[in-house]
Design an enzyme around this catalytic site. Sequence first.
Site, short mmCIF file in Angstrom:
data_model
loop_
_atom_site.label_atom_id
_atom_site.label_comp_id
_atom_site.label_asym_id
_atom_site.label_seq_id
_atom_site.Cartn_x
_atom_site.Cartn_y
_atom_site.Cartn_z
N TYR A 290 50.98 6.84 9.76
CA TYR A 290 50.78 5.54 9.12
C TYR A 290 50.81 5.57 7.59
O TYR A 290 51.62 4.90 6.96
CB TYR A 290 49.46 4.91 9.59
N PRO B 11 50.69 -3.75 15.56
CA PRO B 11 50.87 -4.32 16.89
C PRO B 11 50.13 -5.66 16.98
O PRO B 11 49.22 -5.92 16.19
CB PRO B 11 50.22 -3.29 17.80
N HIS C 89 47.34 -1.01 12.19
CA HIS C 89 47.26 0.01 13.24
C HIS C 89 46.54 1.30 12.84
O HIS C 89 46.12 2.07 13.70
CB HIS C 89 48.69 0.35 13.68
N SER D 9 55.13 2.42 24.94
CA SER D 9 53.70 2.52 25.06
C SER D 9 53.21 1.63 26.20
O SER D 9 53.66 0.49 26.32
CB SER D 9 53.07 2.07 23.75
#
Length: 641
Positions: free
Chosen positions: A89, A102, A339, A555
Amino acid sequence: MPIMEKETASERDRKMLPKVPVPPLKQTLDTYLKCVQHLVKEEQFKKTKAIVEKFGAPGGVGEVLQKKLSERRDKTTNWVYDYWLEDMYLNNRLALPVNSSPVMVFPKQTFRDRKDALRFAARLTRGVLDYAALIDARALPVDFARGQLAGTPLCMEQYYRLFNSYRYPGSKTDTLEVKMIAAASSSSSSSSAAAAAPQHIIVACKNQFFALDVVANGKQLVETEILSQLEKIVTTAENAAERLPAFGILTSDGRTEWAQARDALTKEQTNRDSLALIESCLCVVCLDEPSGLDPRDTNRALQMLHGGGREKNGANRWYDKSIQIVVGMDGICGVVCEHSAFEGIVMVQFSEYLMKYTTGSPSKMARASSVRELPPPRRLLWKCNPHIQGLLAASGDRLQKLVDNLDMDVFKFNVYGKEFIKKQKMSPDAFIQVALQLAFYKCNRKLVATYESASIRRFQQGRVDNIRSATPEALAFVTPMTDERATFSDLEKMRRLIDAINAQTNYTIAAITGMAIDNHLLGLLRIAKELNMEKPEIFCDETYLASNQFILSTSQVPTTVEMFCCYGPVVPNGYGACYNPQAEHILFCVSSFWENTGTSSAVFVKALNESLLEIRDLCVRSSTKRVDGGQGAGQPHKSGK
Ligand code: COA
């Protein structure tokens, strides 16, 4: 140092769990070679194999790094945490919307009027306050693993970061600041250094930002009081003459661009004050204007992912903040998450709590007479100048490009769900992964590096590792399935399907028990850097670089309440594929970029639909042909259930 954790109040909980292991070097290197052999050209693989063997040779660089990594494991709570956070990240320079954050998409809400929408927003806000109180009191029940190797307790630390995290943009790397809150129920009040829980939220309305205090005279606001404050905000924001430029758009930009813009903003005290209020809030509540779109799944997903751009709700956001609750006046609602602080599974738990809260009895509703007269929420002020004006325009242009580029397709596969797959004695997750591989192969006649997130919350401070789903066994299955000459019997295809599912399941089990390879290889690379060594050849190799370009990023994010999660692709030529398996159906959110001519979400979805049907037909034909039904299709199931 990009992570600033002010207090480790959850230390006690986390000590109950084991530390993430460091896998044996040879095991990781062998798995790496197995993962890449069928994805690269033969010549290239020969080169890679020689490099890997040299790296892993007795007395070689690998051994030195492995030893150091083991020492790091002994010294730290979680040896991979910082490395992973930075790599995954904080070092990523791409804009947060679409590329990183997300979202949870709620079912379309029906609001009779604006007041009804605000009532819903007030109720969600009250739900946030109650959930935050549970977290602060460390009163959330501990999660336990389900599915493969079910029953083990999971690390709860990600929950403690939901409301007190903020991701600051930086010119080279971002900083995730986490202010640990002292446990509200703790009688020892041991952590005097721990921060007090934030007492305000930020409300975004018509691109204006307001600080709404959720505590007045030592007492939290009840739902009707929050509603009355939201009404004041809407009335104030209506006045177009008083509106300030849409500063939220800056947070939708690339991280370096936003960092530079933030530097420009902070030259003014007024801007510093406004930023400080946003950076210390509990969460952001975004009251969105009607999108003007048909509220089908795909359009609602798009609204959550990017707000529709500058002209719609794209600037009515503050992407650095971990939790943004979006309430659209047209009933398009959901949650947008930054995230870096936590995983999708935590976001789901929180979102489901909120959704249940909105449908529960209004126990927290105060009688009208008990609503207090409260000072109106404060509008955040911004000082602008021509330079900043230019930055706002540039950020708006870049967001618009991202909006125009996102090709999203939410697809509900209705023919069967988890129950059918379980009846085949196969892991539903592995089955879906194999179907995704088949779909990709149908579209591209090759497999590519694939990422599937695997939770490692069985360990202290555990986040995720990667299940590399493009296994050689998957390739061996998808080739006969797409062979138009029909040279393979059903028996052979079924044998290969079982092999592929077993390989996928075994990789899953390895990953969730800390034995996957991605975190380990990253650890070795980072140790080499810390030792100021020349970058080992294994990490400069073309194969390694290609194996980290996740063209298929997948995912599983299951929900128990009607809602779904989605996200964008992680590379320009890739797909994001988030799926939510339910008993009788599976929801897929497929994303890609229009600009890339080699990808198309609709084409992928069509291939996925065909793949799921073809695999089902194969299973059904094979089970009717099976002489006795006693043999399970896959390997013995290791669930604790
Ligand atoms: N036969 C019959 N049933 C089986 C089976 C078999 N061979 N294998 C599994 N099952 C059952 C399981 O018992 C489970 O039952 P349940 O629905 O009653 O719980 C169910 O099928 C699902 O198991 P499975 O499909 O194998 O998947 P899983 O739940 O173990 O999930 C991962 C696998 C990798 C998705 C999970 O371990 C994980 O890591 N999840 C987190 C992902 C994540 O982080 N997402 C967010 C990223 S932001």
